[in-house]
Write an enzyme that holds these catalytic residues in place. Sequence first.
Site, PDB file in Angstrom:
ATOM      1  N   ARG A 171      34.341 -56.262 -48.239  1.00  0.00           N
ATOM      2  CA  ARG A 171      33.990 -57.681 -48.256  1.00  0.00           C
ATOM      3  C   ARG A 171      32.661 -57.866 -47.558  1.00  0.00           C
ATOM      4  NH1 ARG A 171      38.416 -61.904 -46.393  1.00  0.00           N
ATOM      5  NH2 ARG A 171      37.776 -61.128 -44.357  1.00  0.00           N
ATOM      6  N   THR A 226      29.340 -63.570 -47.089  1.00  0.00           N
ATOM      7  CA  THR A 226      29.851 -64.343 -48.241  1.00  0.00           C
ATOM      8  C   THR A 226      31.356 -64.147 -48.453  1.00  0.00           C
ATOM      9  OG1 THR A 226      29.525 -62.520 -49.786  1.00  0.00           O
ATOM     10  CG2 THR A 226      27.642 -64.007 -49.432  1.00  0.00           C
ATOM     11  N   ASP A 273      42.021 -56.732 -38.595  1.00  0.00           N
ATOM     12  CA  ASP A 273      41.350 -55.966 -39.660  1.00  0.00           C
ATOM     13  C   ASP A 273      42.166 -54.709 -39.959  1.00  0.00           C
ATOM     14  OD1 ASP A 273      39.582 -53.965 -40.905  1.00  0.00           O
ATOM     15  OD2 ASP A 273      38.077 -55.541 -40.710  1.00  0.00           O
ATOM     16  N   ASP A 285      40.210 -51.246 -39.924  1.00  0.00           N
ATOM     17  CA  ASP A 285      39.856 -50.807 -38.567  1.00  0.00           C
ATOM     18  C   ASP A 285      41.075 -50.344 -37.801  1.00  0.00           C
ATOM     19  OD1 ASP A 285      37.137 -51.190 -38.761  1.00  0.00           O
ATOM     20  OD2 ASP A 285      37.202 -53.254 -38.019  1.00  0.00           O
TER      21      ASP A 285
HETATM   22  C1  PRP Z   1      40.070 -55.840 -46.470  1.00  0.00           C
HETATM   23  C2  PRP Z   1      41.410 -55.587 -47.121  1.00  0.00           C
HETATM   24  C3  PRP Z   1      41.168 -56.047 -48.530  1.00  0.00           C
HETATM   25  C4  PRP Z   1      40.227 -57.198 -48.351  1.00  0.00           C
HETATM   26  C5  PRP Z   1      41.021 -58.467 -48.479  1.00  0.00           C
HETATM   27  O1  PRP Z   1      39.192 -54.833 -46.766  1.00  0.00           O
HETATM   28  O2  PRP Z   1      41.829 -54.260 -47.011  1.00  0.00           O
HETATM   29  O3  PRP Z   1      40.582 -55.059 -49.367  1.00  0.00           O
HETATM   30  O4  PRP Z   1      39.687 -57.096 -47.029  1.00  0.00           O
HETATM   31  O5  PRP Z   1      40.187 -59.564 -48.401  1.00  0.00           O
HETATM   32  P1  PRP Z   1      39.953 -60.543 -49.634  1.00  0.00           P
HETATM   33  O6  PRP Z   1      41.300 -60.860 -50.190  1.00  0.00           O
HETATM   34  O7  PRP Z   1      39.304 -61.732 -48.984  1.00  0.00           O
HETATM   35  O8  PRP Z   1      39.041 -59.880 -50.610  1.00  0.00           O
HETATM   36  P2  PRP Z   1      37.712 -54.784 -46.155  1.00  0.00           P
HETATM   37  O9  PRP Z   1      36.753 -55.476 -47.059  1.00  0.00           O
HETATM   38  O10 PRP Z   1      37.737 -55.235 -44.737  1.00  0.00           O
HETATM   39  O11 PRP Z   1      37.332 -53.260 -46.267  1.00  0.00           O
HETATM   40  P3  PRP Z   1      37.990 -51.976 -45.566  1.00  0.00           P
HETATM   41  O12 PRP Z   1      39.316 -51.733 -46.217  1.00  0.00           O
HETATM   42  O13 PRP Z   1      36.997 -50.917 -45.884  1.00  0.00           O
HETATM   43  O14 PRP Z   1      38.117 -52.243 -44.090  1.00  0.00           O
HETATM   44  N1  URA Z   2      40.909 -58.124 -44.336  1.00  0.00           N
HETATM   45  C1  URA Z   2      41.652 -57.714 -43.272  1.00  0.00           C
HETATM   46  O1  URA Z   2      41.675 -56.520 -42.954  1.00  0.00           O
HETATM   47  N2  URA Z   2      42.356 -58.635 -42.592  1.00  0.00           N
HETATM   48  C2  URA Z   2      42.346 -59.937 -42.919  1.00  0.00           C
HETATM   49  O2  URA Z   2      43.019 -60.738 -42.253  1.00  0.00           O
HETATM   50  C3  URA Z   2      41.567 -60.348 -44.017  1.00  0.00           C
HETATM   51  C4  URA Z   2      40.864 -59.414 -44.716  1.00  0.00           C
END
Ligand code: PRP
Ligand code: URA
Length: 208
Positions: free
Chosen positions: A103, A107, A199, A202
């Site tokens: 994400r 944005t 997160d 993380d």
């Molecule tokens: C997180 C999560 C989803 C996304 C959800 O990933 O694992 O993929 O956010 O958010 P959304 O519904 O608003 O799109 P992130 O983008 O943080 O990436 P990561 O898994 O690499 O930490």
């Molecule tokens: N991605 C995450 O990992 N946690 C949230 O709460 C939203 C998006």
Amino acid sequence: MAVHVLDHPLIQHKLAVLRNKETPVKEFRELISEIAGLMCYEATRNLPTEEVLVETPITTAKCRMLSGKKLAIVPVLRAGLGMVDSMVDLIPSAKIGHIGLYRDPVTHEPVEYYCKLPEDIENRVTFVVDPMLATGGSAVAAIDFLKKHGCKNIVMMNIIGCPEGIKTVTEAHPDVDIYMAACDEKLNDHAYIVPGLGDAGDRIFGTK
Ligand code: PRP
Ligand code: URA
């Protein structure tokens, strides 16, 4: 299309520990995997089976085995990776694809950075797995991508979702069933799920 919130006591107990900010990385990662396994058990409940005859040491038994469509598991990188192992333990013949999305921090739109799918993905019931369904942008992008590659039978599995994410996915992809362990209250100003668990990526990989 249906949204299934899996309120099994074992899932809910593990989810409570998962949400706790004091839960260390190793335990968090194990819980994500355990919850995914329990959810997989429910999400595969309606898979078709066929009768087979099995020679036991005593006699011939009429049994049932999975029939028809083959399966695929597609984690959304990176957090979705935490859900794969326990699912493959239950469905060892499933093929695994990967969709890399993050994400944009400003944005909140999903940005694609990697995709690799099984060659015959269009013939497989495909489980898209990602612990968090927040705005729904990543889920819609992943499902769009799978449909472009011919997938017709897609199931979404998230550990925590929220009304905003469910609305976005169901409007864009009304044919996709969603399984989750909890539907939380809302998103905050940073598009994080409230109360959520923070997160997911993380906390699984210990990057913060
Ligand atoms: C997180 C999560 C989803 C996304 C959800 O990933 O694992 O993929 O956010 O958010 P959304 O519904 O608003 O799109 P992130 O983008 O943080 O990436 P990561 O898994 O690499 O930490
Ligand atoms: N991605 C995450 O990992 N946690 C949230 O709460 C939203 C998006």
